[in-house]
Design a protein around this motif. Structure first.
Motif, PDB file in Angstrom:
ATOM      1  N   ASP A 105       0.830  -1.199   0.000  1.00 14.93           N
ATOM      2  CA  ASP A 105       0.000   0.000   0.000  1.00 14.93           C
ATOM      3  C   ASP A 105       0.868   1.253   0.000  1.00 14.93           C
ATOM      4  O   ASP A 105       0.658   2.185  -0.795  1.00 14.93           O
ATOM      5  CB  ASP A 105      -0.921  -0.022   1.225  1.00 14.93           C
ATOM      6  N   SER A 108       2.553   1.700  -3.348  1.00 13.67           N
ATOM      7  CA  SER A 108       1.635   2.091  -4.416  1.00 13.67           C
ATOM      8  C   SER A 108       1.342   3.585  -4.336  1.00 13.67           C
ATOM      9  O   SER A 108       1.199   4.270  -5.362  1.00 13.67           O
ATOM     10  CB  SER A 108       0.336   1.280  -4.348  1.00 13.67           C
ATOM     11  N   THR A 111       4.364   5.304  -5.828  1.00  9.39           N
ATOM     12  CA  THR A 111       4.339   5.239  -7.291  1.00  9.39           C
ATOM     13  C   THR A 111       3.379   6.272  -7.870  1.00  9.39           C
ATOM     14  O   THR A 111       3.704   6.989  -8.833  1.00  9.39           O
ATOM     15  CB  THR A 111       3.933   3.832  -7.753  1.00  9.39           C
ATOM     16  N   ALA A 150       9.457   1.128  -6.488  1.00  6.63           N
ATOM     17  CA  ALA A 150       8.230   1.925  -6.628  1.00  6.63           C
ATOM     18  C   ALA A 150       8.450   3.211  -7.412  1.00  6.63           C
ATOM     19  O   ALA A 150       7.535   3.695  -8.089  1.00  6.63           O
ATOM     20  CB  ALA A 150       7.672   2.257  -5.242  1.00  6.63           C
TER      21      ALA A 150
END
Length: 554
Positions: A105, A108, A111, A150
């Motif tokens: 999480d 992400s 990213t 990431a």
């Protein structure tokens, strides 16, 4: 740091040139005065409280601006007794990792941020690994490899929620010339993998190595961060903040903002040690009729419990190879403490672990013994503080009562930490953990704060944590010493009268009494009567400082 870094622009909260004359009515008014019944109305004139009491027999209200509470509940202005105003603002302007449920999480989110912000250094904060599924053993910090995957090739610095550890990407370490041979400064640690290479994690004083990449070097960005922080504080209902670890270079900026009407809430500064020498020479500073006061120096004695930097007398129960990290020594601190006494400057020393607290209390006692009251501008009334006072040996409670020492504590730490603190400390050391009630029972002033952005910074969460000692899901571990919760009248003092005392302003702030400053906070719930579980579900609806409405809910 480029200007493109500021993806969000915040307008200043401008204050009118003079205080308003107000009549506030239409809801319960808790004055905070011991034994006083709730009032029906309060009148402010010229920024001061002119009347508080029943409607019958009140003086003329002609010409007053009327503020209807519409059933909300009014309190003395709530003050956050320990937070970081700049950090609160930076949280609004940078990558926020609060509440990330896992490594996946968090990465992400990184990213997505990198894709939306294609240039510049990526700064973030708020991750905490203790409840991540990848951290079942409690040992899974983020690594440079996580960041590199990431956000390939990007310079990334992500600070842990407690502010005592930061993970850096490979590109960041390369930019700074950090290698396997780089030595951590005293009080810090660079974590390394089995291959001897840095993992990317920098603990406590080692974070200093990353400072050249941080955005605080940009004055324009820093002013925007403070503006954002002010907006957040006013919206939450805080009328004041004891801002900790304020860089000395930021003091003139905050003073200029106050003079320009850009400081909607009060600021009581504790500056970083780099400003100690100059503050000792100049003495306390105050501008804009006390809107910004600089009177204290913040020192760090140890680190944080979550990253195992808090200094303990005995090894960590879940990591017997370490007992934490002291950041300073007696030889460094006692002379500085003596200078503070002679200059009339307050001390606020961070101490979380039981050893950290023992050491600081002993150093305070030594300095107080070396400088007689006749050589102190404040005589006996020094009001020194320990920030956090989080893990104490019960035998050390006496220091807080006898010296005395103000315990500046953050209730939300307890309701977050109990998910990992028993493993860190073992059962026996929990007897002195987050011991608000035990200290209050001994006559100790316990100042409530949030430590935002370490925590969310909502006064209702802090009040709830103090009286319920449960997390936001209602959970309370069976070994979490529920007797350390406090009653609601005490919790109210922790966020009103006692922060006023800790900033030498109890005669001006902290209760709703005639002659005091017209600082008020209204919530859409009555904290003194609503069921515990409903406290964090409320919200601030009105924030008034010096008779000025600085926030009103739609």
């Amino acid at each position: 740091m480029t200007r493109a870094f500021l993806a969000v622009a915040f307008a200043a909260l401008a204050l009118p040139a003079s205080a308003q004359d107000l009549l506030i009515r239409g809801g319960t008014i808790h004055t905070g005065v011991d034994g006083a019944a709730p009032a029906e109305m309060v009148i402010a004139r010229g920024g001061r409280i002119a009347y508080v009491g029943p409607s019958a027999g009140a003086p003329s209200t002609e010409g007053l601006e009327v503020v209807e509470l519409n059933g909300a509940t009014l309190f003395p202005g709530f003050t956050d007794g320990h937070a970081h105003l700049d950090g609160i603002g930076w949280r609004e302007l940078t990558l926020n990792l609060e509440g990330s449920a896992s490594v996946v999480d968090a990465m992400s989110r990184l990213t997505a941020w990198a894709e939306a912000n294609l240039e510049g250094v990526i700064i973030g904060r708020g991750w905490i690994e203790t409840r991540w599924p990848e951290s079942a053993s409690g040992a899974r910090f983020l690594t440079a490899a996580d960041l590199d995957a990431a956000a390939p090739g990007r310079i990334v610095l992500l600070q842990r929620a407690d502010g005592h550890a930061t993970v850096a990407s490979t590109a960041a370490m390369q930019q700074l010339g950090i290698t396997a041979e780089t030595q951590a400064p005293f009080g810090g640690e660079i974590l390394k993998g089995p291959d001897g290479q840095p993992t990317g994690m920098f603990i406590d004083a080692a974070e200093q190595l990353l400072a050249p990449l941080m955005p605080q070097a940009d004055p324009e960005a820093t002013r925007s961060a403070y503006r954002a922080g002010f907006q957040v504080e006013a919206r939450y209902g805080w009328t004041g903040i004891h801002s900790m670890s304020v860089p000395w270079r930021d003091v003139p900026l905050l003073e200029a903002m106050a003079e320009a009407g850009e400081a909607p809430v009060r600021v009581y500064n504790s500056v970083t040690p780099d400003g100690a020498t100059e503050l000792f020479q100049t003495g306390p500073r105050s501008v804009a009729d006390g809107r910004v006061i600089t009177r204290a120096v913040k020192f760090y004695a140890d680190g944080a419990l979550g990253s195992r930097g808090a200094a303990l007398h005995a090894p960590y129960s879940d990591a017997p190879e370490t007992s934490g990290l002291m950041q300073v020594t007696r030889e460094q601190q006692v002379p500085l403490y003596e200078q503070a006494l002679r200059a009339g400057i307050q001390l606020a020393t961070h101490a979380i672990g039981d050893r950290g607290n023992t050491e600081v209390a002993a150093w305070y006692a030594e300095a107080l013994g070396n400088v007689p009251p006749s050589e102190r501008p404040n005589g006996e009334d020094v009001r020194w503080r320990i920030e956090h006072a989080q893990i104490l040996r019960p035998s050390d409670y006496r220091w807080f009562h006898e010296l005395p020492i103000i315990a500046s504590m953050q209730p939300s730490h307890a309701i977050g930490d109990f998910h990992f603190a028993p493993a860190r400390l073992g059962d026996a050391r929990l007897d002195g953990a987050y011991a608000w009630h035990s200290l209050v029972d001994r006559g100790v002033i316990v100042v409530g704060g949030s430590d935002a952005p370490v925590e969310r910074g909502d006064p209702l969460i802090e009040f709830y944590a103090a009286v319920a000692r449960r997390d936001l899901e209602g959970f309370q571990g069976p070994d979490w010493r529920p007797q350390e919760a406090v009653d609601r009248a005490t919790a109210l003092k922790m966020f009103t009268l006692w922060p006023a005392y800790a900033s030498f302003r109890e005669n001006e702030l902290g209760t709703i009494e005639v002659g005091k400053r017209a600082d008020f906070t209204a919530f859409n719930i009555d904290l003194m009567t609503v069921p515990e579980a409903d406290i964090p579900r409320g919200r601030a609806v009105l924030t008034v400082v010096d008779g000025e409405v600085v926030y009103r809910a739609d």
